[in-house]
Design an enzyme around this catalytic site. Structure first.
Site, PDB file in Angstrom:
ATOM      1  N   LYS A  38     -10.972  -3.748  -3.317  1.00  0.00           N
ATOM      2  CA  LYS A  38      -9.256  -3.381  -3.412  1.00  0.00           C
ATOM      3  C   LYS A  38      -8.932  -5.085  -4.094  1.00  0.00           C
ATOM      4  CE  LYS A  38      -8.918  -2.349   1.750  1.00  0.00           C
ATOM      5  NZ  LYS A  38      -7.880  -2.382   2.666  1.00  0.00           N
TER       6      LYS A  38
ATOM      7  N   TYR B 226      -9.072  -1.894  15.470  1.00  0.00           N
ATOM      8  CA  TYR B 226      -9.158  -0.328  16.477  1.00  0.00           C
ATOM      9  C   TYR B 226     -10.150  -0.485  17.316  1.00  0.00           C
ATOM     10  CZ  TYR B 226     -10.796   1.527  12.539  1.00  0.00           C
ATOM     11  OH  TYR B 226     -11.737   1.904  11.723  1.00  0.00           O
TER      12      TYR B 226
END
Ligand code: ATR
Length: 287
Positions: free
Chosen positions: A71, A227
């Site tokens: 990224k 998550y």
């Protein structure tokens, strides 16, 4: 939609990519929005990122997502950066247009969309961010953009928290205070706390950055960007203290929706957003 001569290609650049949910979300979005595109995972070996970006551009890809560990590096291959990517110093979405590479970062916006969907309000709130890595940076910028009053950044390595504080001070008027985990008691009252570290992520499900539950007293929301598991120890502890909680699945989903909207220059109707989110939730937690 069948793949044919007009199908546009999209994909994820990262390493590893084997467990990504992005193809599931993106291909459903394309199907429901009746867009002729296909989204694939692409494992990019170390040192091959520029080949990947140039190759995608050469092959007329519509765009890419970028994940760990690329990224930040991928910024070097962008011709134009959007405001978020510029501030955060990281790109998670690329769009190829007229021979140019445009870099975006939809992570922070994804989190805010997920929070708003759950009824979290930000204006004039005091937020606390646990962690100071790449994710924390996106969360801090997103919080400043939605006009929170004050941001606390808590990190084991204080220097990294200071780097984020400087970014916020450069672009916004938001008050920012950095601290370490020994100073948590002094920070109250906190309205919203974001857990952005990897502590508590599968398989270390018993780990939690907060040891004393009194930290959660009078808080409104505890949000974990993890998550898996569905309910981290952090969220469990917050819930025990009567605090509303939200996990990171929505952030993952909405950063994808936002990327889809950028690639296709469209807005996904809320009805379709909701249908696909339900399918995604079931896919992750009920299979
Ligand atoms: P990401 O890009 O997902 O945010 P990262 O940049 O590696 O990942 O950042 C990980 C964050 O989790 C950092 O804030 C890190 O703290 P340090 O900056 O002090 O390393 C935090 N973190 C990870 N493991 C931790 C632990 N056991 N205790 C405290 N903080 C931890």
């Amino acid at each position: 939609m069948e793949v044919n001569g007009k199908t546009r290609t999209l994909g994820l650049f990262g390493n590893p990519v084997a467990h990504t949910y992005s193809p599931f979300i993106q291909n459903l979005l394309a199907q429901y929005m009746e867009i002729n595109s296909v989204y694939m995972p692409f494992k990019v070996d170390e040192g091959k990122l520029s080949d990947a970006v140039n190759g995608a551009k050469a092959m007329n890809f519509l765009g890419n997502n970028v994940t760990v560990p690329y990224k930040v590096d991928v910024i070097n291959y962008m011709d134009v950066l959007d405001e978020n990517a510029e501030m955060i110093g990281a790109v998670n979405t690329i769009k190829y247009t007229n021979g140019l590479t445009y870099g975006y970062n939809t992570d922070g916006e994804g989190l805010i969309m997920s929070c708003k969907k759950s009824g979290i309000a930000f204006k004039d709130k005091t937020v606390c961010i646990l962690g100071a890595g790449g994710a924390a940076k996106a969360v801090a910028v997103a919080c400043a953009k939605v006009q929170v009053k004050k941001i606390y950044i808590i990190n084991r390595t204080i220097e990294k928290a200071k780097v984020i504080a400087e970014i916020i001070k450069k672009y916004f008027n938001t008050e920012v205070i950095v601290a370490d985990y020994n100073q948590l008691e002094a920070l109250k009252p906190i309205d919203i706390c974001f857990q952005t570290t990897s502590i508590g992520m599968h398989p270390n499900v018993e780990a939690c950055p907060i040891t004393d539950n009194s930290f959660f007293e009078n808080m409104e929301w505890a949000v974990d960007i993890i998550y898996n598991p569905c309910e981290t120890r952090f969220l469990k502890q917050a819930k025990e203290m009567g605090i509303s909680t939200l996990n990171g699945l929505g952030m993952l989903y909405f950063q994808a929706v936002k990327a889809f909207e950028i690639w296709n220059d469209t807005l996904v109707p809320e009805e379709i957003v909701d249908i696909i989110y339900q399918k995604f939730y079931n896919h992750v937690y009920e299979t």
